[in-house]
Design a protein around this motif. Sequence first.
Motif, PDB file in Angstrom:
ATOM      1  N   LYS A 194      -6.389   1.743  -3.086  1.00  0.00           N
ATOM      2  CA  LYS A 194      -5.718   0.874  -2.111  1.00  0.00           C
ATOM      3  C   LYS A 194      -5.825   1.471  -0.705  1.00  0.00           C
ATOM      4  O   LYS A 194      -5.904   2.686  -0.539  1.00  0.00           O
ATOM      5  CB  LYS A 194      -4.243   0.715  -2.493  1.00  0.00           C
ATOM      6  CG  LYS A 194      -4.008  -0.182  -3.696  1.00  0.00           C
ATOM      7  CD  LYS A 194      -3.952  -1.650  -3.289  1.00  0.00           C
ATOM      8  CE  LYS A 194      -3.492  -2.546  -4.430  1.00  0.00           C
ATOM      9  NZ  LYS A 194      -4.462  -2.650  -5.548  1.00  0.00           N
ATOM     10  N   SER A 195      -5.812   0.579   0.288  1.00  0.00           N
ATOM     11  CA  SER A 195      -5.965   1.046   1.665  1.00  0.00           C
ATOM     12  C   SER A 195      -4.662   1.648   2.181  1.00  0.00           C
ATOM     13  O   SER A 195      -3.587   1.318   1.692  1.00  0.00           O
ATOM     14  CB  SER A 195      -6.369  -0.120   2.569  1.00  0.00           C
ATOM     15  OG  SER A 195      -5.242  -0.939   2.777  1.00  0.00           O
ATOM     16  N   PRO A 196      -4.763   2.543   3.190  1.00  0.00           N
ATOM     17  CA  PRO A 196      -3.557   3.161   3.762  1.00  0.00           C
ATOM     18  C   PRO A 196      -2.544   2.117   4.232  1.00  0.00           C
ATOM     19  O   PRO A 196      -1.344   2.337   4.168  1.00  0.00           O
ATOM     20  CB  PRO A 196      -4.108   3.953   4.945  1.00  0.00           C
ATOM     21  CG  PRO A 196      -5.514   4.257   4.577  1.00  0.00           C
ATOM     22  CD  PRO A 196      -5.991   3.080   3.785  1.00  0.00           C
ATOM     23  N   LYS A 197      -3.049   0.988   4.671  1.00  0.00           N
ATOM     24  CA  LYS A 197      -2.136  -0.043   5.168  1.00  0.00           C
ATOM     25  C   LYS A 197      -1.255  -0.556   4.029  1.00  0.00           C
ATOM     26  O   LYS A 197      -0.030  -0.628   4.155  1.00  0.00           O
ATOM     27  CB  LYS A 197      -2.960  -1.202   5.757  1.00  0.00           C
ATOM     28  CG  LYS A 197      -2.157  -2.153   6.623  1.00  0.00           C
ATOM     29  CD  LYS A 197      -3.072  -3.088   7.379  1.00  0.00           C
ATOM     30  CE  LYS A 197      -2.459  -4.467   7.487  1.00  0.00           C
ATOM     31  NZ  LYS A 197      -2.582  -5.275   6.263  1.00  0.00           N
ATOM     32  N   VAL A 198      -1.882  -0.896   2.919  1.00  0.00           N
ATOM     33  CA  VAL A 198      -1.138  -1.361   1.756  1.00  0.00           C
ATOM     34  C   VAL A 198      -0.142  -0.296   1.311  1.00  0.00           C
ATOM     35  O   VAL A 198       1.013  -0.592   0.995  1.00  0.00           O
ATOM     36  CB  VAL A 198      -2.117  -1.709   0.612  1.00  0.00           C
ATOM     37  CG1 VAL A 198      -1.344  -2.058  -0.652  1.00  0.00           C
ATOM     38  CG2 VAL A 198      -3.029  -2.843   1.022  1.00  0.00           C
ATOM     39  N   ILE A 199      -0.609   0.953   1.320  1.00  0.00           N
ATOM     40  CA  ILE A 199       0.240   2.061   0.869  1.00  0.00           C
ATOM     41  C   ILE A 199       1.473   2.187   1.756  1.00  0.00           C
ATOM     42  O   ILE A 199       2.593   2.340   1.267  1.00  0.00           O
ATOM     43  CB  ILE A 199      -0.571   3.377   0.869  1.00  0.00           C
ATOM     44  CG1 ILE A 199      -1.612   3.336  -0.252  1.00  0.00           C
ATOM     45  CG2 ILE A 199       0.348   4.575   0.704  1.00  0.00           C
ATOM     46  CD1 ILE A 199      -2.589   4.475  -0.258  1.00  0.00           C
ATOM     47  N   ARG A 200       1.259   2.063   3.081  1.00  0.00           N
ATOM     48  CA  ARG A 200       2.393   2.190   3.998  1.00  0.00           C
ATOM     49  C   ARG A 200       3.397   1.063   3.834  1.00  0.00           C
ATOM     50  O   ARG A 200       4.568   1.219   4.192  1.00  0.00           O
ATOM     51  CB  ARG A 200       1.885   2.239   5.449  1.00  0.00           C
ATOM     52  CG  ARG A 200       1.543   3.650   5.914  1.00  0.00           C
ATOM     53  CD  ARG A 200       1.387   3.706   7.406  1.00  0.00           C
ATOM     54  NE  ARG A 200       0.364   2.792   7.896  1.00  0.00           N
ATOM     55  CZ  ARG A 200      -0.927   3.080   7.961  1.00  0.00           C
ATOM     56  NH1 ARG A 200      -1.362   4.264   7.563  1.00  0.00           N
ATOM     57  NH2 ARG A 200      -1.798   2.208   8.402  1.00  0.00           N
ATOM     58  N   GLU A 201       2.956  -0.057   3.274  1.00  0.00           N
ATOM     59  CA  GLU A 201       3.886  -1.155   3.016  1.00  0.00           C
ATOM     60  C   GLU A 201       4.638  -0.983   1.705  1.00  0.00           C
ATOM     61  O   GLU A 201       5.852  -1.128   1.641  1.00  0.00           O
ATOM     62  CB  GLU A 201       3.109  -2.478   2.917  1.00  0.00           C
ATOM     63  CG  GLU A 201       3.005  -3.248   4.205  1.00  0.00           C
ATOM     64  CD  GLU A 201       2.013  -4.382   4.047  1.00  0.00           C
ATOM     65  OE1 GLU A 201       1.860  -4.884   2.906  1.00  0.00           O
ATOM     66  OE2 GLU A 201       1.360  -4.741   5.036  1.00  0.00           O
ATOM     67  N   LYS A 202       3.850  -0.692   0.662  1.00  0.00           N
ATOM     68  CA  LYS A 202       4.419  -0.769  -0.684  1.00  0.00           C
ATOM     69  C   LYS A 202       5.283   0.413  -1.068  1.00  0.00           C
ATOM     70  O   LYS A 202       6.275   0.251  -1.778  1.00  0.00           O
ATOM     71  CB  LYS A 202       3.270  -0.894  -1.703  1.00  0.00           C
ATOM     72  CG  LYS A 202       2.524  -2.210  -1.589  1.00  0.00           C
ATOM     73  CD  LYS A 202       1.849  -2.530  -2.892  1.00  0.00           C
ATOM     74  CE  LYS A 202       2.038  -3.993  -3.242  1.00  0.00           C
ATOM     75  NZ  LYS A 202       1.698  -4.274  -4.623  1.00  0.00           N
TER      76      LYS A 202
END
Lengths: 294, 294, 229, 229
Positions: D110-118
């Motif tokens: 998963k991308s860092p963006k998704v990670i920072r959200e989830k």
Amino acid sequence: MNINSLKYSFRQSLVSLSRNFWLAVVTAVMIAISLAILGGFLLLAVNVGQSIRIIESNVEINAFLYDDADVEAIQAKLDNLQGVQGYTFVSKDQGLVDFGQAIGDTILLSGLEGDNNPLPDLIRVQVEQAETVPELARVIQGYPGVELADYGEELVGMLIRITRWLNALFLGASVLLALGAVFLIVTIIRLSVMARQEEIGIMKYLGASNWFIRFPFLLEGTLMGWFGTMIATVSLGLIYYRVVASLQRESLAFFLQPVTDAERLFPIFAGLLVLGTLMGCIGSYLSVRKYLRV
Amino acid sequence: MNINSLKYSFRQSLVSLSRNFWLAVVTAVMIAISLAILGGFLLLAVNVGQSIRIIESNVEINAFLYDDADVEAIQAKLDNLQGVQGYTFVSKDQGLVDFGQAIGDTILLSGLEGDNNPLPDLIRVQVEQAETVPELARVIQGYPGVELADYGEELVGMLIRITRWLNALFLGASVLLALGAVFLIVTIIRLSVMARQEEIGIMKYLGASNWFIRFPFLLEGTLMGWFGTMIATVSLGLIYYRVVASLQRESLAFFLQPVTDAERLFPIFAGLLVLGTLMGCIGSYLSVRKYLRV
Amino acid sequence: MIEIRDVKKLYSGMATPALAGVSLEIERGEFVFLVGPSGAGKSTLIKLIFCEQKPSSGSVYFWGKNTSSFKEAELLKHRRRMGMVFQDFRLLKQKTVFENVAFALEVVGKSPKVIREKVPAALEKVGLAGKEKSFPMELSGGEQQRVGIARAIVKDPLIILADEPTGNLDRDNSRQLMDLFARINEGGTTVIIATHAYDVVDRMKKRVVALEAGQLIRDEQRGSYDDEY
Amino acid sequence: MIEIRDVKKLYSGMATPALAGVSLEIERGEFVFLVGPSGAGKSTLIKLIFCEQKPSSGSVYFWGKNTSSFKEAELLKHRRRMGMVFQDFRLLKQKTVFENVAFALEVVGKSPKVIREKVPAALEKVGLAGKEKSFPMELSGGEQQRVGIARAIVKDPLIILADEPTGNLDRDNSRQLMDLFARINEGGTTVIIATHAYDVVDRMKKRVVALEAGQLIRDEQRGSYDDEY
Ligand SMILES: Nc1ncnc2c1ncn2[C@@H]1O[C@H](COP(=O)(O)OP(=O)(O)OP(=O)(O)O)[C@@H](O)[C@H]1O
Ligand SMILES: Nc1ncnc2c1ncn2[C@@H]1O[C@H](COP(=O)(O)OP(=O)(O)OP(=O)(O)O)[C@@H](O)[C@H]1O
Ligand SMILES: [Mg+2]
Ligand SMILES: [Mg+2]
């Protein structure tokens, strides 16, 4: 591995290096020590080899000439003889002077000058390799005008044996040392990975692929290996530089000329760098592999 | 510690060695490698030292005598001179024969025998140490009947410098290598203890005294150190034995006589054994100490 | 016996203290439950009594002596008197179940004969007879937890400190072990248990000390898990 | 979806099997409680489904495919689909709370963006907002357990396998997390929980599978912790 995983790996190996700073430094230092020992030995071997070669190239064949010899014809033949590095013509007069210097008192020889001189003319022939001396002497002996082609048989025989023997010794010791260094480095890395085997197991259970787990360790190991060899090569280089400088200042002996030409030193230092870095990389690979089988 | 605790420690270190068999073996092998490198280098140093001493004792002072010199008086004086190892009287006739052999052709010197002989009588003086040569030559020069006491200034000066230089080099390298070996061994033990730091912490929480925790580790470390050095000394001894045998078979050169007398080899091997075993013990002590502070 | 006086504990690098001024006294032979939500500071309080942590301010007294001033030897003696059940078990991975329990006795220099008697008895009490030769990694979660309990009770301690001793145990096992603690307590041993097992707390009607966010919010003799019980 | 057929599991060197012939079928979207006394074989069963252990005999089928025949890549895929809460937490000690939870997403690329959200959302759900930067050793037992739960749910798994997920949690936290599992289950995720929290089991009235000494002794829809309830 997609691009996210790759980025992750790079970031991860840096984070991990900083969190395991002490362990990483110790590992790098131990790699440095192992390689410095190996490198120091190789430098020694190269220098001993060079000294032997210098001594060899000083082995001479003395060709004593008849009084009526055609010196120029003989010199022409020597020019074309394979394995001959050079030669000097020593006239009987010069020979007497040399002899006087050798025994330390020229006065003693007064009265032997000119026609009284008992010495023959002489050509000193320098050869390239001690091993070829007996053969060359035989050839030169056959030249017309040469009364006797002489060379300290004993000395040359000894030199040849020493050379062979040292070569075998250095080859054996190099192989042993290199194996020892490789074993040390791989085991050190394995011990430092062992401290994190639990972590590797957990990652595996979370569905991480082998490469995903391995990659940060590989990068880490490569960095440590590279850093360790940098320490080793730099300090080895500095020490060698100082030793060479003091050797040259002392001008200890004509045959103790240290190797300084880059073409021969470069492979050693470059080889160490490559060996250490590769060891770091391969060592990590092998160490991690053991714990990936969950 | 009471007797139960002591018994427990002994049993425990054996149990722990068998449960951590792989780690213990690797540690012992790494100690062995480190010490073998150090020991190999020390053997090299001892042998080079011996070779230099042989070469030194072959350095000669040539005392050329007046024809009317009182040879016996001079010999009596030499007998009492400190630093003189021995001497040989070479008559002018013998000198001529030697010279003929040296230049390789005795025929050339025919006609110089008997009263025509331009050479003086000569006493070759062997000294114990190259360093004393200049001083001894000065003394001998002063004896009545000695025309000239000569000794290849250049060669002796070179020898003295080489000796000093090699001594410094070997001392420096020995210290560096010994430090490196100690660091390697201590760190290896520390890494293998690190794998069990949790265990140490728990023991501390259960009220175990420092000695109670430390003792099995000390025993373990001492055993590993001892085992490692046994491997090192035995294999070093075997290799050295083979090298010596082949050196002697080859009879390479008068000055390449390997050191074989026990009085000089024993300290090296015994020193290695003590060093390795102590390192195992002290290394464990230091490694455990770090984790005892809970 | 134990006196906790206005103790604050702030772990380094943390913004909020784990304990924010707690005072408490526990007499010899008492049976105390420590309750409170996750992260309230129960384990921290137990660690302070066990001298695993030092208070940031305030003091813990043991029989009138400030534990912060304990020297190495006193600290060891202090810990040897305690039977501690750790929340994370802390078994010695390299040792078998038998050796783990025996270790608590070896530490105090008991003879092999005593060890051979007492260890099986303790394992029997927690229902682990037959598992002597297993290593911790070869046990189920609840079995590991019971090894930790056996190790705490085998040395007949002066105080039992148990941090969540039944978290991995089924209801019947939990009740049996709590009864075991109660029996030991009847023999005069002080027992302090941090627990979430509200039914056990309510059933046993012992002293209950409730923490919340590092504050002591309730201290009742014959109390219950909840306030409004 | 999961079919367990006459599975036996005998750990090497053990006299009695941990599972002695268990057959069981679990459909997609089910919510199953695994109960039974300590050492009954609950964790072993979960490990078999998770492919952490292999059956000694019998087979485990996942969507008709025998898990024993899984190749490396299939095994990884299988484990990535699962959200596993381990009984012993198995947090990565070297990583912070945030990184531990994020790791489950990084593994699947998963991308860092998704990670920072989830990740913060998942931490919020288990009540650990604010603990992102702590390391596992700096958490209380219950907090560690909740990190494990957050790591399991963050990747929206196909199946949640939770082994004793509330052993170190207080009653209120336990109930909230069980409700969380129930909500996730309503979204279609299969949930399998091994637990000793009998009150929760009784209250939630889901399918209950009871083990004892490696035998399946009860399998009830809308069941309860005890037989004679
Ligand atoms: N070593 C530590 N470093 C930093 N913070 C810590 C450390 N140990 C505990 N904490 C913090 O202190 C607080 C109290 O922790 P403690 O372990 O006492 O809780 P607890 O009441 O035992 O909770 P639980 O029921 O979950 O075990 C928690 O917020 C925790 O994050
Ligand atoms: N790795 C192992 N090696 C040997 N035996 C094991 C291993 N793991 C578990 N066992 C044994 O198998 C049995 C079942 O263990 P399991 O972990 O499945 O129990 P459980 O039902 O999860 O118990 P708990 O509620 O205590 O966690 C136990 O008797 C245990 O000792
Ligand atoms: Mg706690
Ligand atoms: Mg279990």
